[in-house]
Design an enzyme around this catalytic site. Structure first.
Site, mmCIF file in Angstrom:
data_model
loop_
_atom_site.group_PDB
_atom_site.id
_atom_site.type_symbol
_atom_site.label_atom_id
_atom_site.label_comp_id
_atom_site.label_asym_id
_atom_site.label_seq_id
_atom_site.Cartn_x
_atom_site.Cartn_y
_atom_site.Cartn_z
ATOM 1 N N GLY A 42 -11.617 -2.053 -0.855
ATOM 2 C CA GLY A 42 -12.427 -0.958 -0.318
ATOM 3 C C GLY A 42 -13.823 -1.356 0.108
ATOM 4 N N GLU A 43 -14.380 -2.361 -0.518
ATOM 5 C CA GLU A 43 -15.792 -2.646 -0.288
ATOM 6 C C GLU A 43 -16.069 -3.990 0.379
ATOM 7 O OE1 GLU A 43 -17.945 -0.556 -3.911
ATOM 8 O OE2 GLU A 43 -15.866 -1.034 -4.315
ATOM 9 N N GLY B 160 -9.375 8.438 0.494
ATOM 10 C CA GLY B 160 -9.087 7.965 1.842
ATOM 11 C C GLY B 160 -8.620 6.533 1.843
ATOM 12 N N ARG C 193 -2.677 -9.907 -3.218
ATOM 13 C CA ARG C 193 -1.569 -9.385 -2.423
ATOM 14 C C ARG C 193 -1.957 -8.030 -1.852
ATOM 15 N NH1 ARG C 193 4.541 -7.987 -4.189
ATOM 16 N NH2 ARG C 193 5.376 -7.816 -2.066
ATOM 17 N N ASN D 233 -0.303 -2.464 1.052
ATOM 18 C CA ASN D 233 0.006 -1.698 2.264
ATOM 19 C C ASN D 233 -0.862 -2.222 3.410
ATOM 20 O OD1 ASN D 233 0.591 0.103 4.264
ATOM 21 N ND2 ASN D 233 0.042 1.947 3.104
ATOM 22 N N GLN E 217 -8.800 -0.156 6.188
ATOM 23 C CA GLN E 217 -9.950 -0.207 5.266
ATOM 24 C C GLN E 217 -10.965 -1.250 5.698
ATOM 25 O OE1 GLN E 217 -10.767 0.725 1.544
ATOM 26 N NE2 GLN E 217 -10.254 2.493 2.781
#
Lengths: 752, 206, 333
Positions: free
Chosen positions: A717-718, A477, A641, A644, A651
């Site tokens: 992600g975290e 995801g 960088r 997207n 996210q």
């Protein structure tokens, strides 16, 4: 939200790019594990222990075995051999619950699997599982919430290998704290949390002779292949794991759980495909959870706010057999400049299922504690919490004595503060109002590791002008399908609609675990190398194919850009499309393979590599009805960088929403009498819904970190989850004057 | 159990339908009731499922004559019997919204309904809205706004979103958020979901 | 899920006769009516309910909302919660009911759940829902682990030493304040039951939750004519902002004239073992000035008999604030 796709000839890298797998996801055609159905497939439903400590003394299968459609009730006596697995080299052989299912008759946690009903339909299997009667000898389970470190040596074994309890130290923290003019000594508690991805864990197992195919909801298909190969005594190459789409995992699907070998053993025995999908209740019992933590933080400081000492002593719970390490000190030793520091931990066994990594493992509960302590110190010193952090900003990583590859935390503070309007904050408790609401403003910093796992990828250029890029890693995801297409497009000039991406399959080149926010950063060099090699192959074809316009040219004379091969000295626009060259050569495709090294855990690293950021949170408080809501959040992130921004912002926003849940709602409660995770449903385990999500303004700094990869992209992600809870509790204090040091903040904490 | 000591839920002979009642017995005992009874005579040969009942669901505009176990939920029927797997199971208890489909044009949790209760009714699933090459405006808006991450709750979100536009709602973001709160997105793509819905609302395309 | 016989009722008589075979209409009934299914199917999956016969009443003509000759409203048993909440007369004259319905569950569930089903909504007590646990409501005499266990969500009013399960309905709280009447047809004919007498306190028979007997089918609910000039508020407090059961809620119907309360009907939700009408709070308010101080006094009266369990003592204060604030909102108009 701007979603401008790249124009002709523009690379999509760094541009807001709608997901390439989006049309499949929105039309229901993206296939998750439980969506695969096979002829003759059977359904398996586990029988769960309804005690948390004791032994199985009797298994009455008479009724269940005779029920309609039942093919088998499998248990310890008839499941067949399932071997243990051990840790291998690198990221291999990892398993949080090492005991194979049914290995002995001892029950160590509520919901531990005892038997497995297999039937022709889900309804029949479930009814049969419910009809299995289990006799136990019961012992009082230990699910005590107060955690005291057990007596253990300094050097310990954990799931990932050896660890030292004295995790980090410099200077003389005890002496410095004793002599510090200003002191803070507080303990912070985070509860057990359950990952609860909406996709239930699932396995479908199919045997073909000695070959095993597993459709599995997995964040790490290669590790899972290795563990299952061990458990069934097979060579790795005989096991294939497929995870095309994953309904997210948040760490809970990183490593295999016991339902996977159970499904495989059932399929082996019955000679038919077996599908096993967990219930939501099982998701709270047998597939991991974030450990409960109890963290004492001691800060020593000068009156003007310079830290002189930092102690971080934490204890976490773990299951009776396993050794997952919840590294709450992950960020403590490098995040602040402090000459005297000691970080140490202890552990306490409980009758709970195995603990596991959950989004931002260790650092998320750890930063809740240390950032909260910093906020309390700022209040104690009556200085602004940003100023306190600026005062203690390190110039280098003082734990490793290494420079940071790229650290722009102070700029995050500046930008976040400006966007939030922090300068208008009146620090007096309860002083800020809007309409009939009391406002609370709080902030916290955050950080998360940046590194690469080893990765391989392949890229094909094909005679119809399309490309295929492949890696066995999975998209949970986070947008990996799209990132791979963007990277392939960046190198080849082929537009996204002509790029096929293959992921989530161990038959593809070996890719990383979807964990640690490392997939994107790891894949950049691998895909780039694959593309370079595909282009080399293409140029060789161009110079060696009879009739090729470049037949007389040397390899080194040629170049490739935007899908065309051309002579370096000439205008690229006059080049020949690669598809044309392949057609001339009667080649369907040329392939390049790429491989890149990992940097995670590199003992010879020259830089300390991390991402950084901060959150500013506003809450509204209505004491007359004890209603607390998060009303807006500003987050600034320095993660290198951003490849997207569309998916990237998403996210971070999603992580902030999870952080709001962590701060205000989420906790798994264990029933004192039975040891059951008692709130094991999505009605009773409260997670944020749409109405809880405030406007979240995410700002990326976008400084490339070239130590990580060519594009300078770290992972995201975290980090968005780290620090949110500390910012929320600071805002709660600002509004109410109440300091909550045990998450989540509950209404009852504020009803004074 | 409880006030009902004679109910023995684990009796292996207690099948989907009590044989002792049968259709004729039920018809006598229960005037005005039609017992939906399995029939051995018309059971498809080779069917593995005993005690199934014939129903017809009109799914995505197509009549589907089916044989279902009375216990089969509408969700499991759609996924496991009809094999339309776009509709997802997230909790099986009406607590997450992943299983949302339209029944006769209204959104419902298909996990809390028995397939049998919908004989002859019109069911729309995510597959009935649009395919990748011809997306429904709401599906296209979800792609454009990145209104998902892992995609697992997405079918339910979109089915709710499409229904929402025809429900009483003042159109504000706050109202949309409240009315979308029966669909949990653990990835937390809530802002983008609202963005997608408002985009379609403003376009007037549905 | 246990197997069962599925029966599609063609008319009322058939449905009633079919259900009259049951030994009880309470916990563990061997015959159950199904309409929306949002409670029954949920509990059947958990094996908390294991009916041998399930009678589908969805095709019975019980889905109308109509005005009654005395100016009240007649609500069919199978009217869906969404339809009732958005019915123009309900929005206009019984706003507290509309607000209560819309505060409950989600749109999908409200599209399924029915009026009669909501009257029979079962507790969310986690021990009741887990068959491996003792529970006096589910298995009389087995004990109540909630009293020493997780009871944060459970009742502070109307509990007994045998059961502290909360009634979770929002709709019923509003209907209690509106003085609804529940109309039942059974094997012995029809009867009308005021909502105050419909739900039972747990006492030493927590398995009995209502006065319904085997074969009783709720056909409709009637609401009396609205009190003209009354103000109505439903206020629900919970942890997250939506899609969650109440920690405390209040339904308030009051009429104020010349600054004094001249009519007050008050009910609380999320705190009682049944929808909790509070005559004591009403008595405090009646003929008194509509002031925050009096609202607080009414709230104190409403919770006077509240008894805290180990984790839910805060609900006493929370419910007080909820009621006082709801009254204040109503008074402000």
């Amino acid at each position: 939200m701007p979603t401008t796709p790249p124009g002709p000839g523009e690379s999509p890298v760094g541009r807001s790019t709608p997901r390439v797998d989006g049309p499949r996801k929105v039309s229901g055609l993206a296939q998750y594990t439980s969506d695969f159905n096979f002829p003759g497939m059977l359904y398996a439903v586990p029988v769960e222990a309804t005690i948390a400590s004791g032994r199985v003394v009797k298994l009455d299968l008479d009724t269940a075995g005779k029920m309609p459609g039942v093919q088998a009730i499998l248990h310890r006596e008839n499941i067949g051999k399932i071997f243990r697995s051990v840790l291998g080299q690198g990221f291999d052989g990892i398993c949080e619950e090492r005991r194979p299912p049914f290995e002995d008759d001892v029950i160590r946690y509520y919901g531990q699997y005892i038997a497995l009903a297999v039937a022709d339909t889900f309804e029949n299997a479930k009814a049969a599982a419910d009809a299995v009667r289990v006799g136990y000898t019961r012992e009082k389970p230990n699910v005590e919430t107060d955690l005291k470190a057990e007596d253990e040596p300094n050097r310990l074994v954990s799931t990932f290998g050896p660890k030292e309890r004295l995790q980090s130290q410099r200077g003389d923290a005890d002496a410095a704290f004793a002599n510090a003019p200003v002191k803070l000594d507080q303990t912070y508690v985070t509860p057990a949390e359950t990952h609860n991805p909406i996709e239930l864990h699932a396995t479908t197992a199919i045997w073909d002779g000695s070959r095993l195919t597993l459709y599995e909801s997995s964040q790490g298909v290669f590790n899972l292949r290795g563990v299952l190969a061990q458990m069934f005594g097979l060579p790795k190459e005989n096991v294939q794991v497929i995870s095309r789409f994953v309904g997210s995992g948040f760490g809970g699907k990183l490593f295999p759980w016991t339902q996977c070998p159970l499904a495989a053993a059932a399929a082996r025995q019955l000679g038919k495909p077996v599908k096993l999908v967990l219930s939501r209740k099982m998701m709270f019992q047998s597939v991991g959870h974030r450990a409960r933590t109890q963290q004492r933080v001691r800060l020593g400081a000068t009156p003007d706010g310079k830290l002189v000492s930092l102690h971080h002593d934490y204890v976490y719970h773990r299951s009776m057999l396993d050794d997952h390490h919840e590294d709450c000190g992950e960020a403590t030793a490098f995040h602040y400049s402090v000459p005297n520091l000691r970080v140490a931990f202890g552990r306490a066994r409980r009758n709970v299922g195995a603990t596991a990594d959950m989004r931002g493992p260790g650092a998320v509960p750890g930063l809740y504690a240390t950032e909260s302590a910093l906020n309390e110190l700022a209040d104690q010193l009556k200085i602004d919490p940003i100023k306190l952090r600026v005062l203690n900003e390190p110039k280098i990583d003082e734990s490793l004595n290494l420079p940071f590859s790229s650290r722009h935390l102070l700029e995050c503070f500046e930008i976040g503060a400006e966007k939030f309007g922090w300068s208008r904050r009146n620090p007096e408790v309860g002083s800020m109002k809007r309409d009939d609401l009391t406002l609370g403003w709080g902030m916290a910093g955050c950080t998360w590791i940046a590194a690469r796992f080893p990765a391989e990828a392949s890229l094909q250029l094909r005679d119809d002008g399309t490309a295929r890029v492949a890696c066995g890693t999975q998209d949970i995801g986070t947008g990996t399908y799209t990132i791979l297409a963007q990277l392939a497009s960046e190198k080849t000039g082929i537009t996204l609609d002509k790029i096929e991406v293959a992921l989530g399959d161990t038959s593809l080149p070996e890719g990383p675990l979807s964990g640690g926010s490392m997939v994107t950063g790891s894949l950049v060099p691998a895909v780039f190398a694959a593309a370079d090699n595909a282009i080399k192959s293409l140029l060789t074809v161009a110079t060696t194919t009879p009739g090729s316009p470049f037949e007389k040219r040397k390899f080194d004379d040629l170049a490739f850009e935007r899908g065309r091969v051309f002579v370096k000295a000439d205008d690229p626009a006059r080049g020949v499309p690669f598809a044309h060259l392949l057609q001339l050569a009667n080649l369907r495709l040329v392939t390049g393979n790429g491989k890149s090294d990992g940097s995670f855990g590199d003992p010879n690293a020259k830089f300390s590599t991390h991402s950084f950021g901060c959150h500013f949170v506003e809450i509204t408080w209505q004491p007359e009805i004890a209603r607390l809501r998060v009303s807006r959040v500003v987050t600034a992130i320095d993660a290198g960088r951003i490849l997207n921004p569309l998916a990237g912002r998403n996210q971070i926003e999603g992580a902030v929403v999870m952080g709001i849940g962590m701060a205000l709602f989420e906790h798994t409660s264990y029933d004192r009498e039975t040891g059951a995770p008692i709130n094991s449903s999505l009605a009773d385990y409260v997670m944020a819904v749409n109405a809880d999500a405030p406007p979240i303004d995410v700002h990326f700094l976008d400084y490339p970190d070239k130590e990580i990869n060519q594009l300078g992209a770290r992972g995201i992600g975290e980090i968005g989850l780290a620090g949110v809870a500390a910012a929320v509790t600071a805002a709660v204090h600002h509004a109410t004057g109440i300091r909550v040091r045990e998450l989540p903040v509950k209404i009852e904490d504020l009803l004074t | 159990m409880g006030d009902n000591p004679e109910a023995n839920p684990t009796d292996p002979n207690r099948r989907a339908f009590l044989r002792s009642l049968g259709s004729s017995a039920a018809a006598v005992a229960v005037a005005g009731c039609s017992t939906v009874t399995p029939s051995n005579a018309d059971r498809q040969s080779g069917s593995r499922i005993e005690d199934t009942v014939s129903i017809t669901l009109r799914i995505n505009g197509k009549d589907r004559p089916l044989r279902v176990d009375p216990r089969t939920t509408l969700l499991d029927c759609i996924r496991e019997v009809v094999a339309l797997t776009g509709t997802k199971k997230g909790c099986d208890h009406g607590q997450c919204g992943a299983c949302t489909v339209h029944v006769n044009g209204r959104r419902v949790n298909s996990c809390l309904s028995l397939a049998l209760m919908h004989d002859g009714e019109e069911i729309t699933t995510i597959e009935g809205l649009g395919a990748p090459e011809a997306l429904h405006p709401m599906q296209a808006a979800f792609v454009a706004c990145d209104a998902y991450q892992c995609g697992y709750c997405t079918s339910g979100q979109i089915m709710s979103a499409v229904a929402l536009l025809k429900e009483p709602c003042d159109g504000s973001d706050a109202a949309v958020k409240e009315l979308m709160s029966g669909n949990i997105c653990r990835c937390g793509a809530y802002a983008n979901i609202v963005c997608a819905i408002q985009k379609v609302r403003k376009s007037g395309s549905i | 899920m246990k197997t069962f016989e599925f029966i599609r009722a063609a008319d009322l008589k058939g449905a009633i006769e079919g259900a009259a075979r049951a030994k009880t209409a309470q916990q563990g009934a061997d015959v159950r009516f199904v309409a929306g299914g949002t409670t029954l199917i949920d509990l059947m999956k958990l094996n908390v309910e294991t009916p041998a016969h399930v009678i589908d009443i969805n095709r019975l003509p019980l889905d109308k909302v109509e005005t009654t000759p005395d100016g009240g409203l007649r609500i069919g048993a199978t009217v869906r919660n969404s339809d009732l909440a958005h019915h123009p007369i309900v929005k206009q004259d019984y706003a507290v009911l509309s607000e209560a319905l819309l505060s409950g569950a989600s749109t999908q569930l409200r599209n399924m759940a029915t009026t009669a089903g909501n009257l029979l909504q079962r507790t969310r007590c986690m021990y009741f829902r887990e068959t491996a646990m003792p529970c006096n409501k589910r298995k009389p005499g087995s004990g109540c682990p909630a009293i020493a266990g997780s009871n944060r969500m459970l009742a502070i009013l109307g509990a007994s030493e045998h059961c502290i399960a909360t009634n979770p309905s929002d709709m019923c709280v509003a209907m209690a304040a509106l003085e609804a009447t529940i109309h039942v047809q059974g094997p012995k004919g029809s009867r009308a039951i005021p909502i105050a007498g419909f739900h039972l306190l747990p006492g030493d028979t927590p398995q009995r939750e209502t006065v319904l007997e085997p074969g009783d089918l709720i056909t409709h609910v009637t609401l009396p004519a609205p009190i003209s000039g009354s103000r109505q508020v439903y206020l629900k407090l919970r942890d997250r902002a939506s899609y969650e059961f109440a920690l405390a809620s209040a339904a308030v119907v009051i009429k104020i004239a010349g600054g004094n309360v001249i009519n007050a009907r008050i009910a609380l939700g999320g705190v009682g073992t049944k929808p909790w009408r509070s005559p004591a709070a009403e008595a405090v308010l009646l003929s008194q000035p509509a002031t925050p101080a009096n609202f607080r006094k009414a709230a104190e009266a409403a919770l006077r008999d509240a008894k805290a369990q180990s984790e839910n003592g805060f609900k006493i204060e929370l419910a007080k604030r909820c009621l006082a604030h709801a009254l204040q909102m109503a008074a402000k108009g």
